[in-house]
Design an enzyme around this catalytic site. Structure first.
Site, PDB file in Angstrom:
ATOM      1  N   TYR A  88       1.200  -1.234   0.060  1.00  0.00           N
ATOM      2  CA  TYR A  88      -0.078  -0.346   0.076  1.00  0.00           C
ATOM      3  C   TYR A  88       0.639   1.517   0.039  1.00  0.00           C
ATOM      4  O   TYR A  88       2.144   1.254   0.894  1.00  0.00           O
ATOM      5  CB  TYR A  88      -0.654  -0.153   1.214  1.00  0.00           C
ATOM      6  CG  TYR A  88      -2.161  -0.851   1.028  1.00  0.00           C
ATOM      7  CD1 TYR A  88      -3.193  -0.901   0.466  1.00  0.00           C
ATOM      8  CD2 TYR A  88      -2.317  -1.356   2.483  1.00  0.00           C
ATOM      9  CE1 TYR A  88      -4.265  -1.689   0.371  1.00  0.00           C
ATOM     10  CE2 TYR A  88      -3.760  -2.665   3.090  1.00  0.00           C
ATOM     11  CZ  TYR A  88      -4.425  -2.408   1.325  1.00  0.00           C
ATOM     12  OH  TYR A  88      -5.266  -2.959   1.692  1.00  0.00           O
ATOM     13  N   GLU A 135      -5.564  -0.417   8.186  1.00  0.00           N
ATOM     14  CA  GLU A 135      -5.769  -0.216   9.728  1.00  0.00           C
ATOM     15  C   GLU A 135      -5.493   1.009  10.098  1.00  0.00           C
ATOM     16  O   GLU A 135      -3.590   1.503  11.456  1.00  0.00           O
ATOM     17  CB  GLU A 135      -4.957  -1.130  10.834  1.00  0.00           C
ATOM     18  CG  GLU A 135      -5.895  -2.262  10.229  1.00  0.00           C
ATOM     19  CD  GLU A 135      -6.006  -3.173   9.066  1.00  0.00           C
ATOM     20  OE1 GLU A 135      -7.182  -3.333   8.937  1.00  0.00           O
ATOM     21  OE2 GLU A 135      -5.325  -4.042   8.889  1.00  0.00           O
ATOM     22  N   ASN A 193      -9.932  -0.389  -3.041  1.00  0.00           N
ATOM     23  CA  ASN A 193      -9.701  -0.651  -2.020  1.00  0.00           C
ATOM     24  C   ASN A 193     -10.412  -1.924  -1.634  1.00  0.00           C
ATOM     25  O   ASN A 193     -11.180  -0.775  -0.440  1.00  0.00           O
ATOM     26  CB  ASN A 193      -8.195  -0.161  -0.613  1.00  0.00           C
ATOM     27  CG  ASN A 193      -8.251  -1.602  -0.357  1.00  0.00           C
ATOM     28  OD1 ASN A 193      -7.258  -2.485  -0.057  1.00  0.00           O
ATOM     29  ND2 ASN A 193      -8.774  -1.591   1.073  1.00  0.00           N
ATOM     30  N   GLU A 194     -11.488  -2.815  -1.731  1.00  0.00           N
ATOM     31  CA  GLU A 194     -12.109  -3.279  -1.150  1.00  0.00           C
ATOM     32  C   GLU A 194     -13.109  -2.499  -0.951  1.00  0.00           C
ATOM     33  O   GLU A 194     -13.916  -2.512  -0.959  1.00  0.00           O
ATOM     34  CB  GLU A 194     -12.103  -4.289   0.034  1.00  0.00           C
ATOM     35  CG  GLU A 194     -10.754  -4.713  -0.225  1.00  0.00           C
ATOM     36  CD  GLU A 194     -10.131  -5.548   1.237  1.00  0.00           C
ATOM     37  OE1 GLU A 194     -10.269  -4.751   2.644  1.00  0.00           O
ATOM     38  OE2 GLU A 194     -10.113  -6.587   2.101  1.00  0.00           O
ATOM     39  N   GLU A 272      -5.458 -10.361  -0.505  1.00  0.00           N
ATOM     40  CA  GLU A 272      -5.644 -10.657   0.584  1.00  0.00           C
ATOM     41  C   GLU A 272      -5.384 -11.857   1.689  1.00  0.00           C
ATOM     42  O   GLU A 272      -6.316 -11.783   1.823  1.00  0.00           O
ATOM     43  CB  GLU A 272      -6.040  -9.616   1.661  1.00  0.00           C
ATOM     44  CG  GLU A 272      -5.530  -7.937   1.358  1.00  0.00           C
ATOM     45  CD  GLU A 272      -5.915  -7.046   1.821  1.00  0.00           C
ATOM     46  OE1 GLU A 272      -6.416  -7.606   3.094  1.00  0.00           O
ATOM     47  OE2 GLU A 272      -5.890  -6.094   1.449  1.00  0.00           O
ATOM     48  N   TYR A 346       0.626  -8.074  13.756  1.00  0.00           N
ATOM     49  CA  TYR A 346      -0.374  -9.142  13.218  1.00  0.00           C
ATOM     50  C   TYR A 346       0.166 -10.287  13.031  1.00  0.00           C
ATOM     51  O   TYR A 346      -1.014 -11.301  12.470  1.00  0.00           O
ATOM     52  CB  TYR A 346      -0.122  -8.238  11.182  1.00  0.00           C
ATOM     53  CG  TYR A 346      -1.416  -9.176  10.317  1.00  0.00           C
ATOM     54  CD1 TYR A 346      -2.172  -7.495  10.553  1.00  0.00           C
ATOM     55  CD2 TYR A 346      -2.102  -9.609   9.897  1.00  0.00           C
ATOM     56  CE1 TYR A 346      -3.498  -7.471   9.819  1.00  0.00           C
ATOM     57  CE2 TYR A 346      -3.683  -9.526   9.282  1.00  0.00           C
ATOM     58  CZ  TYR A 346      -3.441  -8.557   9.059  1.00  0.00           C
ATOM     59  OH  TYR A 346      -5.223  -8.642   7.930  1.00  0.00           O
TER      60      TYR A 346
END
Ligand SMILES: *[C@@H]1O[C@H](CO)[C@@H](O)[C@H](O)[C@H]1NC(C)=O
Ligand SMILES: *[C@@H]1O[C@H](CO)[C@@H](O)[C@H](O)[C@H]1NC(C)=O
Ligand SMILES: *[C@@H]1O[C@H](CO)[C@@H](O)[C@H](O)[C@H]1NC(C)=O
Ligand SMILES: *[C@@H]1O[C@H](CO)[C@@H](O)[C@H](O)[C@H]1NC(C)=O
Ligand SMILES: *[C@@H]1O[C@H](CO)[C@@H](O)[C@H](O)[C@H]1NC(C)=O
Ligand SMILES: *[C@@H]1O[C@H](CO)[C@@H](O)[C@H](O)[C@H]1NC(C)=O
Ligand SMILES: *[C@@H]1O[C@H](CO)[C@@H](O)[C@H](O)[C@H]1NC(C)=O
Ligand SMILES: *[C@@H]1O[C@H](CO)[C@@H](O)[C@H](O)[C@H]1NC(C)=O
Ligand SMILES: *[C@@H]1O[C@H](CO)[C@@H](O)[C@H](O)[C@H]1NC(C)=O
Ligand SMILES: *[C@@H]1O[C@H](CO)[C@@H](O)[C@H](O)[C@H]1NC(C)=O
Length: 649
Positions: A88, A135, A193-194, A272, A346
């Site tokens: 990103y 996030e 994005n999504e 993803e 993560y």
């Protein structure tokens, strides 16, 4: 601009069992011999210089990693068997104020990151947003978008699309020479994005973004969406390869079933695949990890085998998460604020500190089964540094420092103050008696520390669904202070959530009036406290009195000089006596700490430290209760939770 070193071909003497593992070296010859497009796809395969190419990818965002460690992390990705890095780009760090570009800052040098990836034998996939979720604070949007009249993010809206276009063009200017068509590593670019989970009907918006990207890049575009019909229908764009995320079994089935427009079809990519989860602050919130969770690891291996045995593509989200340095985290709204921690570990195969984990080796073994040649040897983990307790002395009260002040009858929001992140202090000199419940505007945005005459009366904290009810009794002459912390703007909202869309309501500070009982408090002195610059190391030595609000503590330690690599200085800084605050080391903002956990220490990259010299730690503790604090560097990271001293009775 694209450097092709001999090291590349040496690293890349690999080929896949069942499909070509194309390399920079292979490409160098292929480009001269064939007219095949550099990177394209047919119905079932990606094709690199005409040869099938399976993307074994992993997400790793440049802007969450200290630049001096980019090459190290990339080499480790390669050694796990990845051939492609997904990254990103955070617009808010590239253009922190409108028209003020920070592309040249080392930590924003995405072109350098891509060049290093190529040198390490990797291709890259660009995920430029403008909205990236991730996030991150407001999904990567710069805060100032919220101050532009009539601008609506993530929609077919002219002011928004114009500014998005300027951003994407600036980025493309730098990255275009790194496309695979130009001999670089860049294979593909993601559109939005999504988007399908956000809006199922704004196709003009995603088509406009597609057209902007097409005008700026020559490589294929793709979309990535959830695995149900409505998200795929909402997010897919004519002429753009439609891909999925989450479970590859569900995702590939959904893609096959629901995407029927041939212009969106092509090879299957799980864009993803979640290696685990991001953590959020909270007394009951765990640190997510697959450590010791055999079932979770087995599922990941099964899914990976499913993808690779079918000759399909995958990208691990995250391969390496990194860190939300300098208050960069986002949040979710769930009837309360779920704020992401400073760590973006993560549970990824490569830990926040860049050390390999068990999961790394499990995945490497699995990937190796599909590759004829042995993978490069993974590096051994360098031990972390232990720093014995450093005493930090109270040096300066936050409220004694001078900040930009504004006076207004009613509170102004953080954005109206032209402020990006951090805190706003609202101060009111009481002229009329007021008594009762204190309401800090429409709601706490996000965590409000209340002081009456310098004494803390309590905290209104939106990380709880039912924040504390603080009642005050004010008489003329009293001084009321509300210190309001932005815990991270919301980065994700789903159409089906049934909750308010905070992507469209990112405002921080106080929105509306402050009331006490039935009285509206008027006339405020408002201080912007962005803390974007490190507090001056030359803080006055006033030995700030405890009890007067937040305090800066300062201490130093001297390191030996027998270190040969920065990673030997990597450590995790803990402030065991602290409640909540921010830590800077040598002026570098490590981010927020908070006793409630699950994060109990902040990653301190060795790149920030000075071997053989004195190193300075500055801590802003929001709720000090002593003249000293201690900090230490832990060589063994500890996660855990503590009770919240500010919640309940
Ligand atoms: C690819 O798929 C499209 C649509 O499903 C089909 O019309 C076309 O024949 C396929 N092409 C090949 C080469 O299989
Ligand atoms: C958007 O850009 C176009 C083309 O540059 C310009 O004509 C238009 O006025 C801009 N609109 C806004 C709202 O900025
Ligand atoms: C989705 O997009 C449509 C078309 O622009 C718009 O009317 C609608 O308000 C949007 N929905 C949401 C939830 O933003
Ligand atoms: C998927 O959604 C689209 C668009 O809403 C609709 O036309 C189609 O019938 C749906 N497909 C299935 C299998 O439900
Ligand atoms: C994967 O590709 C290899 C090599 O082209 C082929 O032999 C194999 O049958 C393919 N497997 C599947 C499931 O398509
Ligand atoms: C959030 O609050 C609203 C209004 O009180 C309620 O309708 C909704 O069910 C709540 N949602 C969750 C996830 O608690
Ligand atoms: C604050 O008051 C509301 C409304 O009376 C109540 O629902 C909530 O539980 C209270 N919060 C706390 C922390 O007691
Ligand atoms: C705040 O209070 C003032 C004075 O009562 C009033 O004029 C103003 O409309 C209020 N603002 C909001 C957002 O309610
Ligand atoms: C601050 O004061 C203490 C006690 O008087 C002293 O030991 C220390 O050296 C001073 N620090 C600085 C930076 O002046
Ligand atoms: C540096 O020297 C100290 C003291 O001799 C020793 O404890 C430490 O292990 C050395 N560190 C490295 C990285 O060699």
């Amino acid at each position: 601009m694209v450097t092709r070193s001999l090291v590349v071909s040496a690293v890349l003497g690999l080929s896949w069992h069942t499909w070509a593992f194309s390399t920079a070296a292979a490409k160098a010859t292929a480009t001269s011999s064939a007219a095949a497009p550099a990177f394209t796809y047919d119905n079932t395969s990606f094709l690199l210089h005409g040869e099938p190419y399976i993307i074994v990818g992993g997400q790793m965002d440049a802007q969450r990693i200290p630049p001096a460690y980019w090459r190290d992390r990339l080499a480790k990705a390669r050694a796990m068997g990845l051939n492609t890095i997904f990254s990103y780009v955070y617009w808010n760090l590239l253009e922190p104020e409108q028209g003020v570009w920070k592309m040249d800052e080392e930590s924003n040098d995405i072109a350098k990151y891509f060049q290093l990836a190529q040198e390490e034998g990797l291709h890259v996939v660009l995920r430029p947003g403008p909205y990236i979720c991730g996030e991150r604070e407001w999904g990567g949007f710069p805060y100032w978008l919220s101050t532009i009249p009539d601008l609506v993010v993530r929609s077919y809206n002219e002011p928004y699309l114009n500014l998005s276009q300027i951003y994407l063009e600036r980025l493309a200017e730098i990255l275009r020479p790194l496309q695979v068509t130009e001999g670089g590593p860049l294979l593909m670019v993601q559109v939005e994005n999504e988007f399908g989970s956000y809006n199922d009907s704004d196709h003009p918006y995603t088509e406009a973004l597609r057209d902007i990207l097409r005008a700026n890049f020559d490589v294929p575009l793709y979309t990535n969406d959830g695995t149900v019909n409505w998200t795929l229908a909402g997010g897919s764009v004519p002429g753009v390869l439609a891909e999925t995320d989450g479970s590859p079994v569900d995702g590939f089935a959904a893609r096959d079933e629901f995407i029927t427009d041939p212009s969106m079809l092509g090879p299957l990519l799980d864009g993803e695949y979640y290696t685990y989860n991001p953590d959020t602050w909270g007394v009951d919130n765990p640190h997510y990890t697959t450590d010791g969770d055999a079932a979770a690891v087995a599922q990941i291996v099964d899914d990976l085998e499913y993808v690779l045995s079918g000759n399909n593509s995958i990208s691990f989200y995250m391969f390496h998460g990194g860190t939300n340095f300098a208050l960069g985290n986002g949040a979710l709204w769930k009837n309360y604020t779920a704020a992401f921690t400073t760590s973006y570990d993560y549970g990824a195969p490569l830990g926040e500190d860049g050390r390999t984990t068990e999961l790394y080796f499990t995945l490497r073994d699995t990937i190796q089964k599909y590759i004829a040649d042995p993978l490069p040897a993974p590096p051994t983990n360098v031990p972390l540094l232990s720093i014995p307790s450093v005493t930090l002395s109270a040096q300066e009260a936050l409220f004694d420092l001078s900040f930009t002040k504004t006076t207004a009858a009613s509170p102004l929001t953080m954005e109206e103050l032209g402020q990006n992140y951090g805190f706003v202090l609202y101060e009111h000199q009481v002229t009329e008696t007021a008594e009762g419940l204190l309401s800090p505007g429409d709601r706490a945005r996000d965590r409000v520390i209340v002081y009456v005459n310098g004494v803390r009366s309590g905290v209104i904290d939106s990380t709880y669904e039912y924040p504390n009810n603080i009642s005050v009794s004010l008489v003329p002459g009293d001084n009321l202070r509300l210190l309001v912390e932005n815990l991270g703007r919301v980065d994700y909202w789903s159409l089906e959530s049934g909750l308010a869309n905070h992507i469209l309501d990112p405002y921080k500070g106080i929105v509306g009036n402050v009331t006490v009982g039935t009285s509206v408090l008027q006339d405020w002195v408002i201080s912007s406290i962005p803390l974007d610059q490190a507090p001056s190391p030359a803080l006055s030595n006033s030995s700030a009195a405890v009890g007067a609000g937040p305090i800066f503590y300062v201490g130093s330690f001297t390191l030996g000089s027998n270190f040969t690599h920065a990673s030997q200085l990597d450590t995790f800084i803990a402030v065991p006596g602290g409640v909540k605050g921010i830590i800077w080391v040598n002026g570098f903002n490590l981010g927020r700490y908070w006793t409630i956990g699950p994060q109990q220490s902040l990653y301190l990259p060795g790149t920030v430290l000075r071997a053989g010299q004195s190193n300075e730690i500055v801590v802003l503790e929001l709720e000090p209760d002593s003249n000293t604090l201690t900090a230490r560097g832990e060589a063994e990271r500890v996660w855990g939770n503590n009770p919240d001293p500010d919640y309940g009775e």
